[in-house]
Design an enzyme around this catalytic site. Structure first.
Site, mmCIF file in Angstrom:
data_model
loop_
_atom_site.group_PDB
_atom_site.id
_atom_site.type_symbol
_atom_site.label_atom_id
_atom_site.label_comp_id
_atom_site.label_asym_id
_atom_site.label_seq_id
_atom_site.Cartn_x
_atom_site.Cartn_y
_atom_site.Cartn_z
ATOM 1 N N HIS A 97 26.812 22.786 30.318
ATOM 2 C CA HIS A 97 27.719 21.646 30.541
ATOM 3 C C HIS A 97 28.224 21.068 29.222
ATOM 4 C CE1 HIS A 97 26.444 20.287 34.742
ATOM 5 N NE2 HIS A 97 27.748 20.204 34.726
ATOM 6 N N GLU A 133 42.814 41.522 41.654
ATOM 7 C CA GLU A 133 41.568 41.652 40.888
ATOM 8 C C GLU A 133 40.603 42.650 41.521
ATOM 9 O OE1 GLU A 133 39.683 37.829 40.405
ATOM 10 O OE2 GLU A 133 40.114 37.223 42.455
ATOM 11 N N ASP A 152 37.809 40.424 36.797
ATOM 12 C CA ASP A 152 37.230 41.113 37.938
ATOM 13 C C ASP A 152 37.803 42.516 38.102
ATOM 14 O OD1 ASP A 152 35.229 39.462 39.044
ATOM 15 O OD2 ASP A 152 36.769 38.054 39.695
ATOM 16 N N CYS A 194 45.881 36.178 34.405
ATOM 17 C CA CYS A 194 45.122 34.974 34.060
ATOM 18 C C CYS A 194 43.685 35.305 33.668
ATOM 19 C CB CYS A 194 45.151 33.977 35.208
ATOM 20 S SG CYS A 194 44.491 34.651 36.735
HETATM 21 C C1 PEP Z 1 39.608 37.133 36.809
HETATM 22 O O1 PEP Z 1 38.808 37.692 37.568
HETATM 23 O O2 PEP Z 1 40.208 37.712 35.902
HETATM 24 C C2 PEP Z 1 39.867 35.694 36.949
HETATM 25 C C3 PEP Z 1 40.792 35.077 36.247
HETATM 26 O O3 PEP Z 1 39.076 35.007 37.825
HETATM 27 P P1 PEP Z 1 37.594 34.484 37.462
HETATM 28 O O4 PEP Z 1 37.350 34.782 36.010
HETATM 29 O O5 PEP Z 1 37.607 33.035 37.774
HETATM 30 O O6 PEP Z 1 36.777 35.303 38.388
HETATM 31 MG MG MG Z 2 38.186 36.657 39.389
#
Ligand code: PEP
Ligand code: MG
Length: 580
Positions: A191, A436, A460, A507
């Site tokens: 945190h 993903e 992912d 992302c």
């Molecule tokens: C990803 O899997 O690339 C993603 C942006 O989602 P998270 O990292 O939140 O699983």
């Molecule tokens: Mg993800």
């Protein structure tokens, strides 16, 4: 002079006097009390509960105004626990049954409840045990009549030194007043560390021997990028740290200047550079870096660290706040993405053999006897209502087939029809999906016709394509960000987006890696979303290259045999561009 080493938690260099934050120890005796003393103990517990609750609701209110609803939600969660019979009854039972004082009963009852969480050996639940300790500590001091919110007294420019900082401690910190902090406990994802990065405060965590070495008022110098801390630095060391601090501030100033310029290649191709956030406070902290919007709003943060679910209004307010901060720029809100390594207390998660291949992301919202689709309905209502206040796009995590897209589209239409029928103000949203899973990537040409945009979740996508757990250090070498197989899937997804005229963003962490910027640009990625401080570095590269060379590089990366080969190609090209 004394040198210590901790874990680098948040970049920056700080020099200042130590403010050692340590609570006065409470005298707690486990002695058995006479029966005649028990009523007074129950009364002091009652008073303590009332005092702690009023302190917490004041704190929650102040945090809500200063730092937004998300963080305030943590303390509202604490408040709920404090009023919960399941929390109070064991304390009263220890006073009545074991004849303990109120303080001893609180200590024992909280410890028992904490141990139950810790026994589950799960990082997420471990953090819940910390919350419980935080609540117990607050209640103990309130019951003893001791006020411990002394962080408000922190002298300006001080370096905060503590064993650990609880969420309620960090919430009291005024970033403008403190130079940085060093704590003895915690890791990079604690945190405390996350909060430091969000507030852009230099921080070192996990610094062993800190409290034995540092005294209140000692001079300290620290470096948040390598985790070094010097107690009582000599002249030369102080000069070295001052030079480092100047260099850090110069670099930051240059990056902030760069942030004002558009992300356009030398031959005029513009791309969107957006920011990843978890809370409205993150969106606010990102503003100086001038993002073109929010490319990933991880809405699950609003659902974590609390016993219940946020209601529709709370969600509406959080989403509207981010939309307002972004002033008409797009905000891509990801619907609840929990499960895997991120359970939430409000939904019982049965044990699973393979949680990352299990009841995660959109699956948790869609596949349950009943009830969970209501979580998604409520979230969509909040998002559609917030869309009246800004440009909200909604995307769904962990999609792996067409049926799931059909299901979320149907839910969206149903929720929208309900708002129309009830005459409730709402706006238009764009609908997209995260790509993903390899299944979604391979089927991108079919999925592209169903939605308004794609966002590639490379974290992912890499883990599932290479069958390599993203959090398992033992097989970290298998989790290859530049593996040509992953890049081929990325290329397919972008191509499918182009064929159907929908924008494709990314992302996952790859979007913020400098070596990846040029080949991703060359593949035709429309939007890159990353942590705010990475934005100018990626922008600098984009502004120094041409599309033809980025395209040629992308071809070579796709044609590489190994991740190492792909990375070497990308890295050479990046360095060549940086020389310009
Ligand atoms: C990803 O899997 O690339 C993603 C942006 O989602 P998270 O990292 O939140 O699983
Ligand atoms: Mg993800």
């Amino acid at each position: 002079m004394h040198r210590l080493n901790g874990i680098a938690a948040s970049p920056g260099v700080a020099i200042g006097r130590a403010f050692v934050y340590a609570l006065p120890p409470l005298e707690i005796s486990d002695a058995r009390l006479p029966a005649s003393a028990l009523d007074a103990q129950l009364e002091s517990l009652r008073l303590g509960l009332a005092r702690a609750a009023s302190g917490l609701s004041e704190l929650a209110e102040r945090v809500r105004v200063e730092r937004g609803a998300d963080l305030a939600g943590v303390f509202e969660g604490h408040l709920e626990i404090l009023g919960d019979e399941e929390f109070i009854a064991p304390i009263e039972a220890l006073i009545r049954g074991s004849h303990l004082s109120a303080l001893a009963a609180i200590r024992q009852a909280v410890e028992m409840q904490r141990q139950e969480f810790l026994a589950l050996e799960d990082d997420y639940l471990r953090a819940r045990a910390d919350d419980l300790a935080d609540i117990g500590r607050r209640l103990s001091y309130a019951t003893a009549g001791v006020n411990f919110s002394s962080l408000a007294d922190l002298p300006a420019g001080a370096l905060l030194v503590a064993r650990d900082l609880a969420p309620s401690d960090t919430a009291q910190l005024d970033p403008a007043r403190i130079a940085g902090f060093v704590v003895e406990c915690g890791g990079r994802t604690s945190h405390t560390a996350i909060m430091a990065r969000t507030l852009e405060l230099p921080a070192v965590v996990g610094c062993a021997g800190l409290l034995e070495t540092v005294r209140d008022g000692d001079w300290l110098a620290m470096e948040g990028r390598d985790g070094s801390v010097v107690v009582a630095p000599d002249e030369q060391t102080l000069t070295d740290f001052k030079v480092l601090r100047e260099a850090f501030l110069d670099e930051r100033a240059a990056m902030l200047e760069l942030a004002k310029l558009p992300a356009v290649t030398l031959d005029g191709q513009g791309v969107m550079l957006a920011v990843n956030i978890g809370t409205p406070a993150d969106a606010e902290a990102a503003l100086p870096w001038n993002p073109d919007g929010v490319g990933l709003y991880r809405s699950e943060f609003l659902f974590m660290d609390r016993p219940g679910l946020p209601d529709e209004d709370e969600q509406y307010k959080a989403y509207s706040r981010v939309a307002a901060l972004m002033q008409g720029k797009p905000v891509i809100l990801r619907t609840l993405d929990v499960g895997g390594d991120k359970p939430i207390a409000a939904v019982p998660f049965p044990p699973e053999e393979n949680p990352f291949l299990g009841w995660r992301g959109v699956r948790m919202c869609l596949y349950r006897e009943e009830g969970n689709q209501d979580i998604l309905r409520q979230q969509l209502r909040a998002a559609l209502r917030a869309a009246a206040n800004g440009d909200i796009w909604v995307m769904y995590p962990m999609i792996s087939n067409v049926e799931e897209v059909e299901a979320v589209l149907a839910l969206r239409d149903e929720v929208r029809a309900g708002l129309v029928a009830a005459g409730i103000r709402h706006g238009a949203i764009k609908t997209g999906i995260m790509i993903e899973t390899p299944g979604a990537a391979l089927l991108a040409d079919k999925l592209a016709g169903m939605v308004d945009f794609f966002s590639i979740g490379s974290n992912d996508l890499t883990q599932y394509t290479l069958a390599a757990d993203r959090g398992n250090e033992r097989i970290a070498r298998c989790y290859q960000t530049f593996h040509p197989a992953v890049w081929r899937l990325i290329a397919m997804v972008i191509e499918a987006g182009k064929q159907h005229g929908i924008p494709v963003g990314m992302c996952g962490e790859l979007a913020g890696i400098e070596e990846a910027a040029l080949p991703l640009l060359g593949l035709g990625l429309d939007e890159f979303s990353m942590s705010a401080q990475s934005l100018p570095r990626i922008k600098r590269l984009i502004r120094r290259c041409r599309m033809d060379e980025a395209r040629a590089l992308a071809h070579r990366v796709l044609d590489a045999r190994t991740a190492q080969e792909a990375l070497a190609l990308a890295s050479d090209a990046m360095h060549a561009v940086m020389q310009r």
